[in-house]
Design a protein around this motif. Structure first.
Motif, short mmCIF file in Angstrom:
data_model
loop_
_atom_site.label_atom_id
_atom_site.label_comp_id
_atom_site.label_asym_id
_atom_site.label_seq_id
_atom_site.Cartn_x
_atom_site.Cartn_y
_atom_site.Cartn_z
N LEU A 438 35.99 45.53 47.85
CA LEU A 438 35.10 46.53 47.25
C LEU A 438 34.65 46.14 45.85
O LEU A 438 33.51 46.42 45.45
N LEU A 439 35.53 45.48 45.11
CA LEU A 439 35.19 45.09 43.74
C LEU A 439 34.42 43.78 43.68
O LEU A 439 33.92 43.40 42.61
N GLY A 440 34.33 43.08 44.81
CA GLY A 440 33.57 41.83 44.86
C GLY A 440 34.27 40.67 44.17
O GLY A 440 33.60 39.79 43.60
N ILE A 441 35.60 40.67 44.19
CA ILE A 441 36.37 39.56 43.59
C ILE A 441 37.37 39.06 44.61
O ILE A 441 37.64 39.72 45.62
N SER A 442 37.95 37.88 44.35
CA SER A 442 38.95 37.33 45.25
C SER A 442 40.28 38.04 45.08
O SER A 442 40.53 38.67 44.03
N ARG A 443 41.14 37.93 46.08
CA ARG A 443 42.47 38.54 45.97
C ARG A 443 43.25 37.91 44.83
O ARG A 443 43.97 38.62 44.10
N ARG A 444 43.12 36.59 44.65
CA ARG A 444 43.83 35.91 43.56
C ARG A 444 43.39 36.47 42.21
O ARG A 444 44.21 36.73 41.33
N SER A 445 42.07 36.69 42.07
CA SER A 445 41.56 37.24 40.83
C SER A 445 42.06 38.67 40.61
O SER A 445 42.42 39.06 39.48
N LEU A 446 42.12 39.44 41.70
CA LEU A 446 42.63 40.81 41.59
C LEU A 446 44.08 40.81 41.14
O LEU A 446 44.47 41.56 40.23
N TYR A 447 44.92 39.95 41.78
CA TYR A 447 46.34 39.89 41.39
C TYR A 447 46.49 39.50 39.92
O TYR A 447 47.35 40.03 39.20
N SER A 448 45.65 38.58 39.48
CA SER A 448 45.71 38.13 38.08
C SER A 448 45.38 39.29 37.13
O SER A 448 46.05 39.47 36.10
N LYS A 449 44.36 40.06 37.48
CA LYS A 449 43.96 41.19 36.63
C LYS A 449 45.02 42.29 36.65
O LYS A 449 45.29 42.94 35.63
N ILE A 450 45.62 42.54 37.81
CA ILE A 450 46.69 43.55 37.90
C ILE A 450 47.84 43.19 36.98
O ILE A 450 48.40 44.04 36.26
N GLU A 451 48.20 41.90 36.98
CA GLU A 451 49.29 41.43 36.11
C GLU A 451 48.89 41.54 34.64
O GLU A 451 49.66 41.97 33.78
N ARG A 452 47.63 41.14 34.32
CA ARG A 452 47.18 41.14 32.93
C ARG A 452 47.11 42.54 32.35
O ARG A 452 47.47 42.79 31.21
N PHE A 453 46.65 43.50 33.17
CA PHE A 453 46.50 44.87 32.70
C PHE A 453 47.78 45.69 32.83
O PHE A 453 47.86 46.84 32.41
N GLY A 454 48.80 45.12 33.47
CA GLY A 454 50.05 45.85 33.65
C GLY A 454 49.92 47.02 34.59
O GLY A 454 50.57 48.07 34.41
N ILE A 455 49.11 46.86 35.64
CA ILE A 455 48.88 47.96 36.59
C ILE A 455 50.02 48.01 37.62
O ILE A 455 50.35 46.97 38.20
#
Length: 455
Positions: A438-455
């Protein structure tokens, strides 16, 4: 009361010579010490950056309503020194200024000129009411999903948690605003439980549920024979909870005569029972709540402006549930676990469609309505999965509308990005593959952002 041997330190900010002459009498009476500072054209308060005062007294001729720099100094001083109590001396024309000062962190205001005995009592009361800072309680890392019984991890709820902790540090009146069902009562109880009065009575009163003729008796009490059915003396909540907290819900429903009595109690810390003449002193902490626009009621003349100013010292506005849909999944989990246990049910999973439907609903009844719907769904469930068919039809129909997120112009991109990831994860029931799609990004990119933002 603070330590008996501690000397009360006072800072007097004034250009009034008569007031300066009162200070030696005050310091002798309270066994304290004082410094006097006269602004004399200077807009800076250098002592505020380094001083350590129990009580600061300000005569309002040192300020005017446009003196925003002085107000900024007071706010900063209150944040840095939350135990310091600020007393403002005003004249009849300065009610709006008094309200600004109270919002900036003042303890009390009274009309000027003031006699020495009254000022002595004010200083002693301010010192007595100093908040006790409990470091281990208020400096703990913030809970991620809740504060006491209040549930939510959205940015709006984190802001509410911060305000609750700030309100708990002092005894100033708190006004809680919010739609029906947003949890105003929980916020009030949490403020009490986190404050220095936690081991004292907490007395909630729903004014809207009381017949108008009984409100005064419930609040202030009555003497035997005060009215036909008064067969014995009754102590009101302000007497029962003199050292605790009284929470007045639906404050907007209070009649003007009782508003006047409440105003007197706030300003003078005393009242009389119905049918009585004895003045009763009360140090009750007052928290009020309303789901109405009190500003509008003041303009219409149905709510007293002076009472509104005295209540609206520390305002907390609770956001409606529709403005924080990212909190719905954890609210649902909490309520499912609660009612699983209560009804001895065995729901283990929640269908993503349930969350999608709940997040797309408008929630006029807010968290209370959500709680009731989950209670009914768990009660009527028969399997291990919470499926959409357990929801009312009006909820399921709302799934045809896509939820929206609105950000003010100028919102930092990292905040927008984090918020969109949180909301999309909630929308997909934490399905990360679907979220990335839905966000138009790869799963690897999503995991990276989740880790970076502390979600």
């Amino acid at each position: 009361m603070q330590g008996k041997n501690k000397r009360i330190t006072i800072l007097l900010i004034t250009g009034n010579e008569e007031l300066k002459k009162q200070i030696p009498h005050i310091t002798r009476a309270v066994k304290g010490s004082a410094e006097i500072w006269d602004k004399k054209g200077s807009r800076r308060l250098p002592q505020f950056n380094t001083g350590n005062y129990d009580v600061v007294i300000i005569s309002a001729e040192q300020m005017d309503e446009s003196d925003e720099e002085m107000l900024t100094h007071l706010r900063e001083f209150s944040e840095i020194n939350p135990r310091t109590q600020i007393i403002l001396l005003i004249d009849e024309t300065q009610v709006k200024l008094a309200n600004k000062i109270l919002r900036a962190g003042a303890y009390h205001y009274t009309k000027f000129p003031v006699d020495t005995e009254e000022l002595i009592q004010l200083v002693e009361s301010a010192f007595h009411d100093q908040p006790k800072l409990i470091e281990e309680e208020h400096n703990q890392p913030e809970e991620k999903h809740n504060l006491g019984e209040i549930i939510g991890y959205s940015e709006k709820m984190k802001s509410i948690y911060k305000q609750i902790k700030q309100a708990a540090l002092s005894d100033v009146p708190v006004l809680i605003l919010g739609e029906t069902g947003t949890g105003k009562d929980l916020v009030a109880r949490t403020i009490h439980q986190m404050g220095r009065r936690a081991n004292k009575p907490y007395l909630p009163v729903s004014l809207g549920a009381l017949p108008s003729q009984l409100v005064a008796s419930e609040l202030f009490g009555h003497e035997k024979g005060a009215f036909t059915s008064a067969i014995r003396r009754h102590k009101g909540v302000f007497e029962q909870g003199s050292s605790g907290t009284v929470f007045l819900d639906e404050i907007d429903s209070m009649e003007e005569k009782i508003q006047i009595s409440l105003l007197r109690l706030i300003e003078e810390k005393k009242f009389t029972r119905l049918g009585g003449s004895e003045e009763i002193h009360s140090r009750t902490r007052l928290i009020a709540a309303s789901n109405e626009d009190l500003n509008e009621l003041v303009e219409k003349g149905s709510f007293r402006m002076d009472l509104f100013y005295r209540l609206d010292v520390f305002r907390i506005t609770i956001p409606p549930l529709r403005e924080r849909p990212e909190d719905i999944p954890i609210l649902v989990n909490e309520f499912v676990m609660r009612y699983n246990k209560h009804y001895k049910k065995g729901i283990e999973n929640i269908d993503p469609g349930v969350i999608i439907s709940l997040q797309r609903f408008d929630w006029p009844g807010n968290v209370r309505e959500l709680k009731n719907i989950i209670q009914r769904a768990v009660l009527t469930s028969a399997g291990k999965t919470f499926t959409p068919d357990l929801l009312p039809e009006r909820i399921v129909k709302s799934a045809g509308h896509t939820p929206e997120a609105v950000f003010p112009i100028g919102t930092p991109l990292n905040i927008v990005e984090k918020e969109m990831i949180i909301r999309t994860l909630a929308l997909t029931g934490n399905n990360r593959s679907k979220t990335a799609e839905l966000l138009g990004i790869s799963r690897r990119s999503l995991y990276s952002k989740i880790e970076r933002f502390g979600i």
